[in-house]
Design an enzyme around this catalytic site. Structure first.
Site, PDB file in Angstrom:
ATOM      1  N   SER A   1      -4.951   5.565  -4.199  1.00 18.37           N
ATOM      2  CA  SER A   1      -4.640   6.940  -4.602  1.00 18.37           C
ATOM      3  C   SER A   1      -4.487   7.048  -6.114  1.00 18.37           C
ATOM      4  O   SER A   1      -3.790   6.250  -6.734  1.00 18.37           O
ATOM      5  CB  SER A   1      -3.335   7.398  -3.947  1.00 18.37           C
ATOM      6  OG  SER A   1      -2.878   8.580  -4.564  1.00 18.37           O
ATOM      7  N   LYS A   2      -5.141   8.072  -6.680  1.00 25.60           N
ATOM      8  CA  LYS A   2      -4.989   8.299  -8.119  1.00 25.60           C
ATOM      9  C   LYS A   2      -3.664   8.986  -8.409  1.00 25.60           C
ATOM     10  O   LYS A   2      -3.263   9.153  -9.560  1.00 25.60           O
ATOM     11  CB  LYS A   2      -6.154   9.139  -8.633  1.00 25.60           C
ATOM     12  CG  LYS A   2      -7.470   8.395  -8.529  1.00 25.60           C
ATOM     13  CD  LYS A   2      -8.592   9.021  -9.331  1.00 25.60           C
ATOM     14  CE  LYS A   2      -9.714   8.026  -9.534  1.00 25.60           C
ATOM     15  NZ  LYS A   2     -11.027   8.485  -9.211  1.00 25.60           N
ATOM     16  N   ASN A   3      -2.969   9.419  -7.356  1.00 28.08           N
ATOM     17  CA  ASN A   3      -1.695  10.122  -7.522  1.00 28.08           C
ATOM     18  C   ASN A   3      -0.497   9.224  -7.224  1.00 28.08           C
ATOM     19  O   ASN A   3       0.614   9.727  -7.048  1.00 28.08           O
ATOM     20  CB  ASN A   3      -1.659  11.337  -6.589  1.00 28.08           C
ATOM     21  CG  ASN A   3      -2.806  12.304  -6.876  1.00 28.08           C
ATOM     22  OD1 ASN A   3      -3.006  12.692  -8.019  1.00 28.08           O
ATOM     23  ND2 ASN A   3      -3.568  12.676  -5.859  1.00 28.08           N
TER      24      ASN A   3
ATOM     25  N   ASP B   1      -1.502  -0.576   6.081  1.00 31.18           N
ATOM     26  CA  ASP B   1      -1.683   0.090   7.375  1.00 31.18           C
ATOM     27  C   ASP B   1      -3.158   0.249   7.730  1.00 31.18           C
ATOM     28  O   ASP B   1      -3.471   0.661   8.842  1.00 31.18           O
ATOM     29  CB  ASP B   1      -1.023   1.475   7.373  1.00 31.18           C
ATOM     30  CG  ASP B   1      -1.783   2.462   6.512  1.00 31.18           C
ATOM     31  OD1 ASP B   1      -2.109   2.112   5.359  1.00 31.18           O
ATOM     32  OD2 ASP B   1      -2.067   3.576   6.986  1.00 31.18           O
TER      33      ASP B   1
ATOM     34  N   GLY C   1      -9.700   7.254   5.704  1.00 33.81           N
ATOM     35  CA  GLY C   1     -10.096   6.007   5.061  1.00 33.81           C
ATOM     36  C   GLY C   1     -11.320   6.122   4.169  1.00 33.81           C
ATOM     37  O   GLY C   1     -11.780   5.125   3.633  1.00 33.81           O
TER      38      GLY C   1
ATOM     39  N   ASP D   1       0.880  -1.158   0.000  1.00 30.96           N
ATOM     40  CA  ASP D   1       0.000   0.000   0.000  1.00 30.96           C
ATOM     41  C   ASP D   1       0.926   1.220   0.000  1.00 30.96           C
ATOM     42  O   ASP D   1       2.075   1.128   0.427  1.00 30.96           O
ATOM     43  CB  ASP D   1      -0.879  -0.029   1.254  1.00 30.96           C
ATOM     44  CG  ASP D   1      -1.691   1.232   1.431  1.00 30.96           C
ATOM     45  OD1 ASP D   1      -2.328   1.665   0.452  1.00 30.96           O
ATOM     46  OD2 ASP D   1      -1.663   1.802   2.535  1.00 30.96           O
TER      47      ASP D   1
ATOM     48  N   ARG E   1     -12.491  10.600  -1.691  1.00 35.43           N
ATOM     49  CA  ARG E   1     -12.491  12.047  -1.855  1.00 35.43           C
ATOM     50  C   ARG E   1     -13.935  12.585  -1.923  1.00 35.43           C
ATOM     51  O   ARG E   1     -14.276  13.586  -1.298  1.00 35.43           O
ATOM     52  CB  ARG E   1     -11.719  12.410  -3.140  1.00 35.43           C
ATOM     53  CG  ARG E   1     -11.235  13.851  -3.164  1.00 35.43           C
ATOM     54  CD  ARG E   1     -10.614  14.204  -4.505  1.00 35.43           C
ATOM     55  NE  ARG E   1      -9.483  13.357  -4.877  1.00 35.43           N
ATOM     56  CZ  ARG E   1      -8.913  13.375  -6.086  1.00 35.43           C
ATOM     57  NH1 ARG E   1      -9.363  14.183  -7.015  1.00 35.43           N
ATOM     58  NH2 ARG E   1      -7.897  12.575  -6.354  1.00 35.43           N
TER      59      ARG E   1
ATOM     60  N   ASP F   1       0.086   4.944   0.944  1.00 35.40           N
ATOM     61  CA  ASP F   1      -0.031   5.926   2.023  1.00 35.40           C
ATOM     62  C   ASP F   1      -0.093   5.227   3.383  1.00 35.40           C
ATOM     63  O   ASP F   1      -0.986   4.437   3.632  1.00 35.40           O
ATOM     64  CB  ASP F   1      -1.287   6.791   1.812  1.00 35.40           C
ATOM     65  CG  ASP F   1      -1.085   8.200   2.340  1.00 35.40           C
ATOM     66  OD1 ASP F   1      -0.111   8.423   3.094  1.00 35.40           O
ATOM     67  OD2 ASP F   1      -1.894   9.071   2.004  1.00 35.40           O
TER      68      ASP F   1
HETATM   69 MG   LIG Z   1      -2.733   3.152   3.620  1.00 36.31          MG
END
Ligand SMILES: [Mg+2]
Length: 213
Positions: A116-118, A170, A46, A9, A49, A11
């Site tokens: 994440s799209k980033n 996480d 969690g 993962d 957006r 982030d």
């Molecule tokens: Mg995460």
């Protein structure tokens, strides 16, 4: 157990951009005139957006049109991208870089599975894009975690069975996704997933690849 692939993962495992999200949501809330502190920010952890913006609007009893809603989603992401520009290799969480080097050297497949799209942009800022055989981000997945799709896509790209791969996560939803996909799940850096995860480490310096070879 012979592990041939590692799926991370992004982030909370490789880097923490939680504060950057907070700053971006705060700017968005300020524009709407909605009071927003770390406490309100907790409510957004969690969730997507879109749902985060709905939450902020609810908090302030603010009603806006669909087009304003879309514009705010876009500007939040721009605020966020602004604030992460300064990320660099020193922002990698403890143990990440050493593990990537060690695993790469041993021919273990490496991938990122993130909602994440980033994700690709962030990996570029961190200077670690080249380590990864595959990056599956929020753009290529129809069912978000806890659905296992993101990790199953990674394993299938590797040409490996899920049982041959470790997933580092996480978040509870990510651990659930890993379990649902049949992966060996390891929780990292969030004591709240300690009970749920098959194995748990405070950070990746505690993880020894030798134990899973
Ligand atoms: Mg995460």
């Amino acid at each position: 157990m012979k592990i041939k692939g590692l799926l991370f993962d992004l982030d909370g495992v490789i880097v923490t951009t939680e504060h950057n999200h907070f700053v971006a949501w705060k700017r968005t809330a300020d524009e709407l005139g909605v009071p927003f502190t770390e406490r309100e920010n907790e409510l957004l952890k969690g969730i997507s957006r879109i749902d985060s913006l709905k939450m902020i609007l609810n908090l302030g009893n603010v009603f806006i049109s669909d087009s304003e809603f879309d514009a705010l989603l876009k500007s939040k992401n721009e605020f966020y991208l602004d604030s992460i520009q300064s990320l660099n290799q020193s922002d990698l969480l403890p143990g990440v870089f050493d593990l990537l080097i060690k695993a790469k050297f041993q021919g273990i497949k490496l991938g990122v599975g993130s909602s994440s799209k980033n994700a690709n942009f962030i990996l570029g800022l961190l200077g670690i894009s080249d380590f990864f055989d595959v990056v599956i981000d929020g753009n290529g997945v129809s069912d978000p975690k806890p659905h296992p799709e993101v990790f199953l896509n990674g394993a299938s790209f590797f040409g490996l069975a899920p049982t041959e791969c470790i997933v580092f996560e996480d978040a509870a939803s990510g651990i659930q996704a890993a379990k649902a996909g049949g992966f060996f799940d390891i929780g990292v850096g969030n004591p709240e997933v300690k009970e749920l995860a098959t194995k748990y480490y405070n950070d990746l310096t505690e993880f020894r690849l030798e134990d899973y070879g």
